[in-house]
Design a protein around this motif. Structure first.
Motif: not given
Length: 426
Positions: A210-216
């Motif tokens: 759910h860590n969106r910046p990390f996944l992106l």
């Protein structure tokens, strides 16, 4: 090299041990793995599908289990996972040299792969924790030792192969066994920083996912890994195209140049980039350079033979060596800032788990990217336009750099309320 010695001595004992350990790990790994396929096919007479299975199991086990390895490191501590990985490598490499049945070789290959999944996230998280505010410098120096091991390993393996492949495996296994003993006696215990609220493994994974910046960021960086891997795929293929009959020798020289760029230039490259750019800009420019690296190959090479003379060889091979040098330079620019960004986006918590997922995403990207690169290579050959491969790779670099640039501009790569990582000296 004097600057490397000064930089190395400026870190505490834990960091120095981790760096020497990584040099030894890579030396042991690369003294064996480049020659394993030939041993399986020629030495044991295995069919090509069986060779592919053994090699594929190692890669799949390592890439697929990085998240598990990172989670275990965060929960059980970094040192136990580093030691467990080295023990598994000891067993796996020992078996590879002395078993000849397919089931036993698959087990040995799986153990070797899982070993990497255990110690890789733990080592990087440990290094980041120890380095504190000097993370970028630490990862730059770490990469020098990493690349030096990749360079030394094949040379040592080639020398030992004159005796027996079993000797290569035995020496590699003994190196990992020695590392295990040294770690037990000298490496202090360090614990990862857990998630903000105590929870189970699945909750930890949900936190990371759910860590969106990390996944992106992880997704945006896939292209850089596809490009860097071409030193194993497209560039060796080009070496054999340009220099038929001497492709292996040229490929060995390409690896030497790639490693030399990092070993000789990494610290200066990082210091130069850090003085001029933010971390995010350094990553964008470095990836762009990695894409540009394939443009010299658009210069149509002439096939050379033994009678072409020094000038003919130089003209034909110059674009290839320019490409690998620029690719190595771009990778050296990106690596320390990339590793630091992963930690920042993790906000200092579940760092090894974040590294584990990051490695899994990049590994999957490399697999898919290699399939795509191979398909483009074959199609370009059929159409009589081999330059299409280099245009495609250059475009991949531009796209990847553009994606990271957009993320940086949006502010998503700037971590909010990141807790400080503890700096512990040994």
């Amino acid at each position: 090299m004097n600057s490397l010695a000064v930089q190395f001595r400026s870190f505490n004992g834990c960091i120095r041990l981790l760096m020497v350990q990584q040099f030894t790990i890579n030396t042991a790994f690369y003294m064996l793995m480049p020659y394993l396929a030939v041993h399986l096919a020629d030495g044991l007479g295995m069919a090509a599908w069986a060779v592919g299975l053994v090699l594929g199991v190692r890669n799949f086990t390592q890439q697929g289990m990085f998240l598990v390895g990172g989670t275990l490191a965060d929960r059980l501590g970094y040192k136990p996972m580093i030691m467990a990985g080295c023990v598994l490598r000891t067993v796996g490499f020992g078996l590879l040299g002395f078993v000849d049945s397919l089931p036993a070789l698959v087990v040995a290959s799986a153990a070797t792969g899982f070993a990497g999944a255990l110690f890789n996230p733990a080592v990087r998280a440990y290094l980041a924790q120890e380095a504190g505010e000097r993370r970028v410098e630490a990862f730059a120096t770490f990469n020098v030792f990493y690349q030096a091991g990749m360079f030394v390993g094949p040379l040592v393996g080639l020398a030992l192969l004159t005796a027996d492949f079993g000797l290569v495996c035995s020496v590699a296994a003994l190196l990992f066994l020695a590392l295990t003993v040294i770690q037990f006696r000298m490496l202090p215990d360090r614990q990862g920083t857990p998630s903000a609220e105590p929870a189970g493994v699945l909750a930890d994974w949900r936190t990371v996912v759910h860590n969106r910046p990390f996944l992106l960021f992880s997704a945006a960086m896939i292209g850089s890994y596809v490009l860097s891997f071409q030193v194993y795929l497209a560039l060796p293929l080009q070496a054999h195209r340009v220099a038929p009959g001497s492709g292996d020798a040229v490929t060995t020289a390409l690896f030497a140049v790639s490693a030399a760029v990092a070993v000789v230039g990494q610290l200066k490259i990082t210091a130069w980039a850090r003085a001029r750019w933010t971390s995010q800009r350094a990553i964008v420019y470095g990836i762009a350079l990695m894409g540009v690296a394939f443009l010299p190959l658009l210069i149509g090479p002439e096939t050379v033979t033994g009678g072409s003379g020094v000038m003919g060889w130089g003209i034909a091979l110059a674009p290839l060596f320019a490409a690998v040098a620029l690719l190595g330079l771009g990778t050296a620019v990106v690596y320390p800032f990339e590793m630091d960004t992963v930690i920042s986006l993790a906000r200092g918590r579940l760092v090894a788990t974040h590294y584990g997922l990051y490695n899994t995403v990049s590994g999957l990207g490399i697999t898919l990217g290699n399939l795509a690169t191979g398909a483009v290579w074959d199609a370009a050959e059929r159409m009589g336009h081999p330059e299409l491969t280099w245009w495609a790779l250059a475009a991949t670099g531009a796209l990847c750099a553009g994606c990271v640039g957009l993320l940086a501009r949006s502010g998503r790569l700037t971590a909010r309320s990141e807790p400080e990582l503890a700096v512990v000296t040994s």
